[in-house]
Design a protein around this motif. Structure first.
Motif, PDB file in Angstrom:
ATOM      1  N   THR A 116       0.837  -1.195   0.000  1.00  0.00           N
ATOM      2  CA  THR A 116       0.000   0.000   0.000  1.00  0.00           C
ATOM      3  C   THR A 116       0.874   1.247   0.000  1.00  0.00           C
ATOM      4  N   ASP A 117       0.241   2.401  -0.185  1.00  0.00           N
ATOM      5  CA  ASP A 117       0.963   3.658  -0.020  1.00  0.00           C
ATOM      6  C   ASP A 117       0.834   4.091   1.440  1.00  0.00           C
ATOM      7  N   GLY A 118       1.275   5.304   1.744  1.00  0.00           N
ATOM      8  CA  GLY A 118       1.255   5.772   3.125  1.00  0.00           C
ATOM      9  C   GLY A 118      -0.127   5.960   3.703  1.00  0.00           C
ATOM     10  N   ALA A 240      14.827   9.034 -14.905  1.00  0.00           N
ATOM     11  CA  ALA A 240      15.763   9.595 -13.941  1.00  0.00           C
ATOM     12  C   ALA A 240      15.096   9.896 -12.604  1.00  0.00           C
ATOM     13  N   SER A 241      13.834  10.285 -12.630  1.00  0.00           N
ATOM     14  CA  SER A 241      13.142  10.702 -11.406  1.00  0.00           C
ATOM     15  C   SER A 241      12.278   9.622 -10.780  1.00  0.00           C
ATOM     16  N   ALA A 242      12.048   8.519 -11.500  1.00  0.00           N
ATOM     17  CA  ALA A 242      11.067   7.531 -11.046  1.00  0.00           C
ATOM     18  C   ALA A 242      11.313   6.998  -9.632  1.00  0.00           C
ATOM     19  N   PRO A 243      12.511   6.528  -9.288  1.00  0.00           N
ATOM     20  CA  PRO A 243      12.676   5.965  -7.935  1.00  0.00           C
ATOM     21  C   PRO A 243      12.384   6.979  -6.834  1.00  0.00           C
ATOM     22  N   ARG A 244      12.857   8.218  -7.021  1.00  0.00           N
ATOM     23  CA  ARG A 244      12.641   9.228  -5.988  1.00  0.00           C
ATOM     24  C   ARG A 244      11.173   9.607  -5.860  1.00  0.00           C
ATOM     25  N   VAL A 245      10.496   9.825  -6.982  1.00  0.00           N
ATOM     26  CA  VAL A 245       9.091  10.231  -6.943  1.00  0.00           C
ATOM     27  C   VAL A 245       8.226   9.101  -6.368  1.00  0.00           C
ATOM     28  N   GLU A 252       9.330   4.485   0.299  1.00  0.00           N
ATOM     29  CA  GLU A 252      10.382   3.620  -0.238  1.00  0.00           C
ATOM     30  C   GLU A 252      10.282   2.190   0.260  1.00  0.00           C
ATOM     31  N   THR A 253       9.972   2.011   1.533  1.00  0.00           N
ATOM     32  CA  THR A 253       9.883   0.658   2.069  1.00  0.00           C
ATOM     33  C   THR A 253       8.667  -0.097   1.550  1.00  0.00           C
ATOM     34  N   ASN A 254       7.706   0.615   0.962  1.00  0.00           N
ATOM     35  CA  ASN A 254       6.514  -0.030   0.405  1.00  0.00           C
ATOM     36  C   ASN A 254       6.692  -0.445  -1.044  1.00  0.00           C
ATOM     37  N   LEU A 255       7.791  -0.041  -1.674  1.00  0.00           N
ATOM     38  CA  LEU A 255       8.005  -0.286  -3.098  1.00  0.00           C
ATOM     39  C   LEU A 255       8.595  -1.666  -3.356  1.00  0.00           C
ATOM     40  N   PRO A 256       8.274  -2.264  -4.522  1.00  0.00           N
ATOM     41  CA  PRO A 256       8.987  -3.473  -4.937  1.00  0.00           C
ATOM     42  C   PRO A 256      10.470  -3.159  -5.108  1.00  0.00           C
TER      43      PRO A 256
END
Length: 356
Positions: A116-118, A240-245, A252-256
């Motif tokens: 999930t998101d935050g 270039a911006s995808a991981p940060r956005v 970040e901990t919710n991402l694959p």
């Protein structure tokens, strides 16, 4: 009455419309039963539509609000949409779709639900790069059942108390400008029809990640047909911006692992961390790059202003058809339509496709 959930607060006008549609629920269910070739379940997304006790189930209000919003508050049209959805769910055999199995070697790389998101909204991920179109989309019925199953898995994460919509991430890493063919086009068209007809207002935000420059151009053109409500859901992000956005918006901990491996290494651009609402036409849709302001819209507020879209408010006469580019690949056209979005004419969908 129990305490209201985060998404169960409505204006007086919205409450009145919901109450009127509630009174029509028995008729909508009866009509669906008469039209359907299969028995109709008087429930949707795990929520019974007809209360069995005296206390009003406010989850039903949240669901009815989605149908009303998708039809711009027209009660008769919302009732008909609900009837059609109940009929479709019966005939598509939704009740057993979560138990169906699909080949992992084909669909495991196409999409999945992950966390999930935050705010507790489920997140689904769809991948469009390096796909074998014939293998994935060739059996259209199989693909549609897999795609609906994916969405239903996400829907099971909604409680319609504090969470009533989800996040979608569409990854365009490795997508080729020449990847659009007849098979993918047919799958795209069929998918958007199913989603727009039967899952209104179920997306809070759609994030298009790893989008190449030519994809942004196509997005800017086709979004001329979309309502402002729909465009405010979109966040277009460069590689270039995808991981940060994604880390900022989902956590970040919710991402694959695929999306968080380099997130911490990316420089943080202070000017790009506070997305702003999308401007009215003719401003282009939001994009995010490492070298300029993200400008990405935040999801609409919870409660009475649930995110989503109804019919497009763009006048088709304002569009110069001759100025449009050739149909882009299916993944790129995915930049341009939300699952619950509609365009002014079926001709436009036929000509330019939709999202898968």
């Amino acid at each position: 009455m129990s305490m209201l959930g985060k998404v169960q607060n409505f204006t007086e006008a919205e409450t009145d419309l919901i109450s009127q549609l509630r009174e029509l629920l028995p008729q909508a269910i009866e009509d669906a039963g008469k039209l359907s070739s299969e028995p109709v379940d008087p429930a949707i997304w795990g929520v019974p539509l007809l209360s069995v006790d005296k206390e009003r189930d406010l989850r039903v209000d949240v669901i009815l609000h989605k149908f009303l919003k998708a039809r711009n508050g027209d009660i008769a049209q919302a009732q008909q949409m609900l009837t059609n959805t109940l009929k479709w769910r019966a005939e598509f055999k939704i009740s057993g779709i979560l138990d169906e199995e699909f080949p992992e070697d084909v669909f495991g790389k196409v999409g999945y639900v992950h966390g999930t998101d935050g705010e507790g909204r489920p997140v689904t991920y769809n991948f469009y790069g390096s796909l074998d179109n014939k293998q994935v989309f060739g059996d259209l019925e199989r693909f549609l059942r897999w795609r609906v199953q994916l969405h239903e898995r996400g829907m099971r994460g909604l409680d319609f108390v504090d969470v009533a919509d989800m996040i979608q991430v569409h990854d365009y890493d490795g997508v080729s400008v020449f990847g659009y063919d007849k098979v993918a086009r047919a799958a795209s068209k069929a998918t958007v029809q199913v989603m727009s007809d039967n899952y209104p207002e179920t997306l809070a935000t759609k994030i298009f990640a790893n989008v190449p420059g030519w994809g942004e151009t196509v997005f800017n053109v086709i979004c001329r047909w979309l309502s402002e409500d729909t465009k405010r859901k979109f966040v277009v992000v460069s590689k270039a911006s995808a991981p940060r956005v994604l880390a900022e918006r989902i956590g970040e901990t919710n991402l694959p692992e695929k999306f968080r491996s380099t997130a911490a290494e990316q420089p943080r651009d202070a000017a790009a961390t506070e997305p702003q609402p999308l401007a009215a036409e003719p401003a282009p849709p939001t994009t995010a790059h490492a070298d300029h302001n993200e400008g990405a819209p935040r999801p609409t507020s919870r409660g009475s202003q649930q995110s989503g879209s109804g019919a497009s408010d763009i006048d088709s006469q304002d569009v110069d058809e001759a100025s449009l580019p050739p149909p882009p690949p299916v993944a790129t056209v995915g930049l341009c339509l939300d699952d619950s979005a509609t365009v002014d004419t079926q001709e436009h969908v036929d000509k330019h496709g939709s999202q898968i």
